[in-house]
Design a protein around this motif. Structure first.
Motif, PDB file in Angstrom:
ATOM      1  N   GLN A 281       0.842  -1.189   0.000  1.00 34.12           N
ATOM      2  CA  GLN A 281       0.000   0.000   0.000  1.00 34.12           C
ATOM      3  C   GLN A 281       0.877   1.239   0.000  1.00 34.12           C
ATOM      4  OE1 GLN A 281      -3.194  -0.469   2.806  1.00 34.12           O
ATOM      5  NE2 GLN A 281      -3.598   1.728   2.859  1.00 34.12           N
ATOM      6  N   LEU A 282       0.582   2.160  -0.892  1.00 37.20           N
ATOM      7  CA  LEU A 282       1.302   3.424  -0.976  1.00 37.20           C
ATOM      8  C   LEU A 282       0.523   4.511  -0.253  1.00 37.20           C
ATOM      9  CD1 LEU A 282       2.374   3.321  -4.738  1.00 37.20           C
ATOM     10  CD2 LEU A 282       3.899   3.089  -2.766  1.00 37.20           C
ATOM     11  N   THR A 283       1.211   5.271   0.603  1.00 33.43           N
ATOM     12  CA  THR A 283       0.592   6.395   1.294  1.00 33.43           C
ATOM     13  C   THR A 283       1.473   7.625   1.128  1.00 33.43           C
ATOM     14  OG1 THR A 283       1.726   6.076   3.412  1.00 33.43           O
ATOM     15  CG2 THR A 283      -0.306   4.814   3.044  1.00 33.43           C
ATOM     16  N   LYS A 284       0.917   8.755   1.440  1.00 32.73           N
ATOM     17  CA  LYS A 284       1.717   9.966   1.533  1.00 32.73           C
ATOM     18  C   LYS A 284       2.663   9.839   2.729  1.00 32.73           C
ATOM     19  CE  LYS A 284      -1.849  12.930  -0.502  1.00 32.73           C
ATOM     20  NZ  LYS A 284      -2.755  14.096  -0.283  1.00 32.73           N
ATOM     21  N   PRO A 285       3.765  10.613   2.730  1.00 32.38           N
ATOM     22  CA  PRO A 285       4.691  10.533   3.865  1.00 32.38           C
ATOM     23  C   PRO A 285       4.001  10.870   5.181  1.00 32.38           C
ATOM     24  CG  PRO A 285       5.706  11.690   2.030  1.00 32.38           C
ATOM     25  CD  PRO A 285       4.266  11.508   1.670  1.00 32.38           C
ATOM     26  N   GLY A 286       4.422  10.173   6.240  1.00 31.81           N
ATOM     27  CA  GLY A 286       3.835  10.389   7.545  1.00 31.81           C
ATOM     28  C   GLY A 286       4.532  11.482   8.320  1.00 31.81           C
TER      29      GLY A 286
ATOM     30  N   SER B  33      10.096  15.496   3.271  1.00 28.98           N
ATOM     31  CA  SER B  33      10.181  15.493   1.811  1.00 28.98           C
ATOM     32  C   SER B  33       9.150  16.425   1.184  1.00 28.98           C
ATOM     33  CB  SER B  33       9.968  14.079   1.278  1.00 28.98           C
ATOM     34  OG  SER B  33       9.976  14.090  -0.140  1.00 28.98           O
ATOM     35  N   THR B  34       9.596  17.173   0.185  1.00 27.20           N
ATOM     36  CA  THR B  34       8.694  18.020  -0.604  1.00 27.20           C
ATOM     37  C   THR B  34       8.502  17.477  -2.017  1.00 27.20           C
ATOM     38  OG1 THR B  34      10.562  19.419  -1.281  1.00 27.20           O
ATOM     39  CG2 THR B  34       9.325  20.095   0.691  1.00 27.20           C
ATOM     40  N   ASP B  35       9.070  16.316  -2.284  1.00 26.57           N
ATOM     41  CA  ASP B  35       8.938  15.678  -3.596  1.00 26.57           C
ATOM     42  C   ASP B  35       7.486  15.242  -3.791  1.00 26.57           C
ATOM     43  OD1 ASP B  35       8.976  14.055  -5.833  1.00 26.57           O
ATOM     44  OD2 ASP B  35      10.781  12.953  -5.242  1.00 26.57           O
ATOM     45  N   PRO B  36       6.805  15.692  -4.830  1.00 27.19           N
ATOM     46  CA  PRO B  36       5.399  15.305  -5.030  1.00 27.19           C
ATOM     47  C   PRO B  36       5.222  13.816  -5.276  1.00 27.19           C
ATOM     48  CG  PRO B  36       6.242  16.459  -6.952  1.00 27.19           C
ATOM     49  CD  PRO B  36       7.273  16.610  -5.884  1.00 27.19           C
ATOM     50  N   LEU B  37       6.312  13.108  -5.597  1.00 26.81           N
ATOM     51  CA  LEU B  37       6.227  11.661  -5.821  1.00 26.81           C
ATOM     52  C   LEU B  37       6.726  10.864  -4.614  1.00 26.81           C
ATOM     53  CD1 LEU B  37       7.381  11.469  -9.541  1.00 26.81           C
ATOM     54  CD2 LEU B  37       5.051  11.300  -8.640  1.00 26.81           C
ATOM     55  N   ALA B  38       6.996  11.541  -3.506  1.00 30.63           N
ATOM     56  CA  ALA B  38       7.422  10.837  -2.292  1.00 30.63           C
ATOM     57  C   ALA B  38       6.253  10.057  -1.715  1.00 30.63           C
ATOM     58  CB  ALA B  38       7.961  11.820  -1.266  1.00 30.63           C
ATOM     59  N   ARG B  39       6.502   8.796  -1.425  1.00 32.51           N
ATOM     60  CA  ARG B  39       5.482   7.929  -0.841  1.00 32.51           C
ATOM     61  C   ARG B  39       6.120   7.020   0.207  1.00 32.51           C
ATOM     62  NH1 ARG B  39       3.267  11.036  -3.562  1.00 32.51           N
ATOM     63  NH2 ARG B  39       1.628  10.756  -5.132  1.00 32.51           N
ATOM     64  N   GLU B  40       5.266   6.412   1.008  1.00 33.16           N
ATOM     65  CA  GLU B  40       5.668   5.297   1.858  1.00 33.16           C
ATOM     66  C   GLU B  40       5.016   4.044   1.311  1.00 33.16           C
ATOM     67  OE1 GLU B  40       5.909   7.879   6.021  1.00 33.16           O
ATOM     68  OE2 GLU B  40       4.394   6.313   5.785  1.00 33.16           O
ATOM     69  N   LEU B  41       5.799   3.012   1.098  1.00 33.41           N
ATOM     70  CA  LEU B  41       5.275   1.718   0.689  1.00 33.41           C
ATOM     71  C   LEU B  41       5.192   0.841   1.929  1.00 33.41           C
ATOM     72  CD1 LEU B  41       4.461  -0.530  -1.294  1.00 33.41           C
ATOM     73  CD2 LEU B  41       6.905  -0.937  -1.696  1.00 33.41           C
ATOM     74  N   HIS B  42       3.991   0.393   2.250  1.00 34.02           N
ATOM     75  CA  HIS B  42       3.762  -0.451   3.419  1.00 34.02           C
ATOM     76  C   HIS B  42       3.438  -1.866   2.958  1.00 34.02           C
ATOM     77  CE1 HIS B  42       3.320   3.088   6.155  1.00 34.02           C
ATOM     78  NE2 HIS B  42       2.890   3.664   5.043  1.00 34.02           N
ATOM     79  N   LEU B  43       4.032  -2.837   3.625  1.00 34.76           N
ATOM     80  CA  LEU B  43       3.720  -4.236   3.377  1.00 34.76           C
ATOM     81  C   LEU B  43       3.902  -5.017   4.663  1.00 34.76           C
ATOM     82  CD1 LEU B  43       6.720  -6.107   1.900  1.00 34.76           C
ATOM     83  CD2 LEU B  43       6.799  -3.624   1.968  1.00 34.76           C
ATOM     84  N   VAL B  44       3.286  -6.173   4.716  1.00 32.89           N
ATOM     85  CA  VAL B  44       3.453  -7.079   5.849  1.00 32.89           C
ATOM     86  C   VAL B  44       3.886  -8.429   5.295  1.00 32.89           C
ATOM     87  CG1 VAL B  44       2.352  -8.254   7.784  1.00 32.89           C
ATOM     88  CG2 VAL B  44       1.711  -5.892   7.239  1.00 32.89           C
ATOM     89  N   LEU B  45       5.123  -8.835   5.621  1.00 33.35           N
ATOM     90  CA  LEU B  45       5.561 -10.182   5.252  1.00 33.35           C
ATOM     91  C   LEU B  45       4.901 -11.171   6.197  1.00 33.35           C
ATOM     92  CD1 LEU B  45       9.425  -9.956   4.603  1.00 33.35           C
ATOM     93  CD2 LEU B  45       7.598 -10.135   2.924  1.00 33.35           C
ATOM     94  N   PRO B  46       4.076 -12.090   5.704  1.00 33.07           N
ATOM     95  CA  PRO B  46       3.500 -13.100   6.593  1.00 33.07           C
ATOM     96  C   PRO B  46       4.593 -14.018   7.123  1.00 33.07           C
ATOM     97  CG  PRO B  46       3.017 -13.622   4.312  1.00 33.07           C
ATOM     98  CD  PRO B  46       3.676 -12.276   4.307  1.00 33.07           C
ATOM     99  N   SER B  47       4.354 -14.636   8.254  1.00 35.46           N
ATOM    100  CA  SER B  47       5.379 -15.468   8.894  1.00 35.46           C
ATOM    101  C   SER B  47       5.900 -16.553   7.965  1.00 35.46           C
ATOM    102  CB  SER B  47       4.827 -16.089  10.183  1.00 35.46           C
ATOM    103  OG  SER B  47       3.682 -16.862   9.911  1.00 35.46           O
ATOM    104  N   ALA B  48       5.037 -17.052   7.073  1.00 34.52           N
ATOM    105  CA  ALA B  48       5.463 -18.118   6.158  1.00 34.52           C
ATOM    106  C   ALA B  48       6.486 -17.634   5.140  1.00 34.52           C
ATOM    107  CB  ALA B  48       4.247 -18.696   5.427  1.00 34.52           C
ATOM    108  N   MET B  49       6.566 -16.332   4.909  1.00 34.90           N
ATOM    109  CA  MET B  49       7.513 -15.792   3.934  1.00 34.90           C
ATOM    110  C   MET B  49       8.766 -15.221   4.589  1.00 34.90           C
ATOM    111  SD  MET B  49       5.124 -13.900   1.064  1.00 34.90           S
ATOM    112  CE  MET B  49       6.538 -13.579   0.019  1.00 34.90           C
ATOM    113  N   VAL B  50       8.786 -15.132   5.910  1.00 33.01           N
ATOM    114  CA  VAL B  50       9.929 -14.554   6.610  1.00 33.01           C
ATOM    115  C   VAL B  50      11.097 -15.531   6.577  1.00 33.01           C
ATOM    116  CG1 VAL B  50      10.795 -13.865   8.881  1.00 33.01           C
ATOM    117  CG2 VAL B  50       8.571 -13.044   8.085  1.00 33.01           C
TER     118      VAL B  50
END
Length: 419
Positions: free
Chosen positions: A72-77, A82-99
């Protein structure tokens, strides 16, 4: 979660400053090996996205072997300059099976999100706003305006806070007004010994008890973002003195990750002084960032409560408090294990090394715990804080909680490459 200002800060606080991606159609992320411990792993990556991702919130991450998960992409928190209009935060959750081993993900825009369960907000206007995951309640923000029609109503509405539901959404695991110590409520942040100068006068305030008509008041929903991976709420809250005048304004950010069987909440705050010589202080029981369990605990199960600390598991019914326990200070983590509604839960309180120190910790068998500090807040330098709460059913040991804390402050390194 919060964003970072420097590479050093990002390593200390568990965030990752990523070099900008060139204006490409796609990009990929590479997640370093995550160790052998099996646990779900929330990650946040700061990235400048390609232009075709500028209006995209949901992304699909695919490994070479074809494994997929959503990001999920969000605006910076809070805290991200950052003042870059393309700055984002990418959020993900690695499930335990993929860790485990190093992972490489191609990031793309999914063709459809049909059938996905997502977070969303549900407002009872002027009263409270619930964060839902599908039809399951997760978090409740109590923001009713101060009602001075009676002393009871003023007590009910004198400050804002968050309730937390159990992972099934069946019961509130936090306490509201009334009960044992009515001023202890849910997930709360404040101080009972505050001093400042305003209008040429020295003043004091206590926004924990609010005995002398102090208050914390909701002013605005600054931003809300929600999807299948996480949800974020940024709130504007005024801290008001005995005379009703605002002496500080807070931006409070609550970021909630979807982790199966657990509640994961990142708390970030930016408190800006609106008065001179502002100092926040308190005592271990009535200041700082704290969690208060449901009234069910003092009513029925307090003697079953115990704490998991860096030095081991405590005895049921026993608790520590600074300064009586002088070593109860600057803990990397503390965990409350309590029983409510015929289920044991463990709530992990994870501190950031960047938060002010010394951090003085407090515990009670009825399920209130947390830490506080004392600091001055110049008008040109807001106070910024970051904590994580991780709550799940059952018991956890020292190694379990320490792993979660390490994930919070020093997660696996992530790099970003243009596609």
């Amino acid at each position: 979660m919060f964003s970072l200002r420097t590479l050093t800060a990002s390593c200390a606080l568990g965030l990752l400053w990523i070099s900008s991606v060139n204006a490409a159609e796609t990009f990929q992320i590479n997640v370093a090996a995550q160790g052998e411990a099996k646990r779900a792993l929330p990650l946040q990556v700061d990235v400048a996205v390609p232009k075709n991702f500028a209006d995209v919130a949901l992304v699909e991450l695919t490994t070479d072997s074809g494994d997929k998960l959503y990001g999920q992409l969000t605006k910076p928190g809070l805290g991200n300059p950052s003042t870059d209009p393309l700055a984002r935060e990418l959020h993900l959750v690695l499930p335990s099976a993929m860790v485990g081993p190093e992972r490489e993900f191609a990031v793309s825009i999914p063709e459809s999100k049909e059938g996905l369960t997502e977070f969303h907000f549900k407002d009872e206007a002027g009263k409270h706003k619930d964060l839902m995951f599908g039809d399951r309640p997760v978090l409740r923000y109590m923001y009713e305006a101060v009602d001075s029609s009676s002393e009871d109503r003023r007590h009910e509405t004198m400050k804002v806070y968050h309730h937390l539901f159990d992972p099934k959404g069946e019961n509130l695991l936090t306490k509201g007004p009334g009960g044992l110590f009515q001023h202890h409520r849910g997930i709360f942040y404040g101080f009972n010994r505050i001093s400042y100068e305003q209008d040429g006068k020295k003043k004091s305030a206590d926004v924990w008890h609010c005995h002398k008509k102090e208050s914390q008041t909701h002013e605005a929903f600054v931003r809300e973002e929600a999807g299948p991976v996480m949800a974020r709420q940024i709130l504007e809250i005024n801290w008001n003195g005995q005379d009703g005048k605002t002496f500080a304004t807070e931006l409070r950010e609550m970021t909630v990750y979807h982790v199966d069987g657990a509640q994961v909440i990142d708390f970030a705050s930016k408190l800006t002084a609106k008065a001179d010589n502002l100092k926040v202080d308190g005592d271990p029981q009535h200041a700082g960032f704290q969690y208060r369990a449901t009234q069910h605990v003092p009513d029925k199960t307090a003697k079953q409560t115990y704490y998991v600390r860096p030095d081991g598991k405590g005895e049921p019914g026993k608790f520590r408090n600074w300064p009586g326990n002088k070593e109860h200070i600057d803990l990397e983590f503390n965990a409350l294990s309590f029983v409510a509604f015929d289920q044991r839960y463990t709530c992990c309180y994870l501190d950031s090394p960047e938060n002010p120190k010394p951090a003085r910790f407090s515990e009670r068998d009825y399920g209130r715990f947390g830490s506080y500090f004392a600091t001055e807040i110049p008008q040109d330098k807001p106070l910024e804080l970051n904590y994580r709460l991780w709550l799940q059913p059952g018991e956890m040991d020292v190694a379990d909680v320490k792993q979660l804390r390490d994930d919070f402050v020093d997660p696996p390194k992530v790099s970003v490459e243009a596609g």
